[in-house]
Motif scaffolding. Structure first.
Motif, PDB file in Angstrom:
ATOM      1  N   ARG A   7       0.847  -1.206   0.000  1.00 56.11           N
ATOM      2  CA  ARG A   7       0.000   0.000   0.000  1.00 56.11           C
ATOM      3  C   ARG A   7       0.878   1.251   0.000  1.00 56.11           C
ATOM      4  N   ALA A  10       2.203   1.792  -3.452  1.00 60.43           N
ATOM      5  CA  ALA A  10       1.143   2.293  -4.334  1.00 60.43           C
ATOM      6  C   ALA A  10       0.876   3.772  -4.076  1.00 60.43           C
ATOM      7  N   LEU A  11       0.902   4.171  -2.816  1.00 56.27           N
ATOM      8  CA  LEU A  11       0.700   5.591  -2.483  1.00 56.27           C
ATOM      9  C   LEU A  11       1.869   6.436  -2.993  1.00 56.27           C
ATOM     10  N   ASP A  13       3.782   5.697  -5.583  1.00 59.00           N
ATOM     11  CA  ASP A  13       3.640   5.754  -7.033  1.00 59.00           C
ATOM     12  C   ASP A  13       2.566   6.772  -7.424  1.00 59.00           C
ATOM     13  N   ALA A  14       1.495   6.839  -6.656  1.00 58.18           N
ATOM     14  CA  ALA A  14       0.451   7.840  -6.904  1.00 58.18           C
ATOM     15  C   ALA A  14       1.009   9.241  -6.676  1.00 58.18           C
ATOM     16  N   VAL A  32      -3.155  12.494  -3.553  1.00 57.38           N
ATOM     17  CA  VAL A  32      -2.542  11.164  -3.583  1.00 57.38           C
ATOM     18  C   VAL A  32      -3.607  10.091  -3.375  1.00 57.38           C
ATOM     19  N   ASP A  33      -4.506  10.310  -2.412  1.00 53.97           N
ATOM     20  CA  ASP A  33      -5.589   9.349  -2.176  1.00 53.97           C
ATOM     21  C   ASP A  33      -6.438   9.160  -3.429  1.00 53.97           C
ATOM     22  N   GLN A  35      -5.579   9.788  -6.611  1.00 54.56           N
ATOM     23  CA  GLN A  35      -4.776   9.136  -7.651  1.00 54.56           C
ATOM     24  C   GLN A  35      -4.630   7.640  -7.383  1.00 54.56           C
ATOM     25  N   ALA A  36      -4.458   7.270  -6.116  1.00 53.85           N
ATOM     26  CA  ALA A  36      -4.283   5.861  -5.757  1.00 53.85           C
ATOM     27  C   ALA A  36      -5.611   5.104  -5.705  1.00 53.85           C
ATOM     28  N   ALA A  43      -3.431   8.292   2.805  1.00 57.33           N
ATOM     29  CA  ALA A  43      -2.041   8.752   2.702  1.00 57.33           C
ATOM     30  C   ALA A  43      -1.555   9.351   4.013  1.00 57.33           C
TER      31      ALA A  43
END
Length: 195
Positions: A7, A10-11, A13-14, A32-33, A35-36, A43
């Protein structure tokens, strides 16, 4: 702070995607939230503050830009001459330009570091370590050229990558290829024949 590493990645990367698209000012926990694709507030459960998010995003970019073991091993195949150096530079341009968002996000982080001493304090040794690692790898691999040649190639190729990613029509593919060839030709001495 949460410890789910998948997770967290992934955050990050977002965050990199947001940095590349919106710039540093657009990087918020909410962005970010979104985008992810995770619930709002996620986040902020993983990162202490925005500076923490910025610095960890920078580390993630380098993690993703690092060549894998197969790529490193392949880089030492064949003769260690000026042509090999040119091929390595072409490979580098190709590898980095395929991770466009990461490199653009890194440029955003560098710009943000001019305003945030804490971020500058993190990025400066990281980027210096990258330069030193490139120099050490080059010298220990037996490729022609000294530390200065490697540093000059680093600067020249990095700016060519900036041009390719930000203003791709400045240099076409053929001209970009030729510029890499000419940079290597002018900065790296010809290999001496083995005796």
């Amino acid at each position: 702070m949460r410890q789910n590493q998948a997770r967290r990645a992934a955050l990050l990367d977002a965050a990199i995607d947001v940095l590349a698209r919106e710039g540093a000012r657009g990087l918020t926990f909410r962005a970010v939230d979104v985008q992810a694709g995770v619930p709002g507030g996620t986040a902020s459960n993983y990162f202490a503050n925005r500076d923490d998010l910025l610095t960890q995003a920078g580390a993630r970019i380098y993690e993703r830009l690092e060549p894998d073991a197969v790529t490193l091993a392949r880089s030492l195949e064949g003769p260690r001459d000026r042509e090999r150096v040119a091929q390595l530079m072409h490979d580098l341009v190709g590898r980095i330009t395929t991770y466009r968002t990461g490199y653009l996000a890194l440029l955003e982080l560098r710009l943000e570091a001019t305003r945030r001493p804490g971020l500058r304090a993190v990025l400066t040794p990281r980027i210096r370590a990258d330069v030193d690692a490139n120099v050490n790898y080059h010298l220990s691999s037996g490729l022609p050229g000294d530390a200065t040649a490697v540093k000059l190639l680093y600067m020249a190729v990095n700016w060519l990558i900036v041009e390719r990613l930000t203003l791709p029509d400045v240099f076409g593919d053929e001209e970009l290829h030729d510029l890499v060839e000419r940079a290597v030709e002018r900065l790296v001495p010809e290999s001496r024949p083995e005796r």
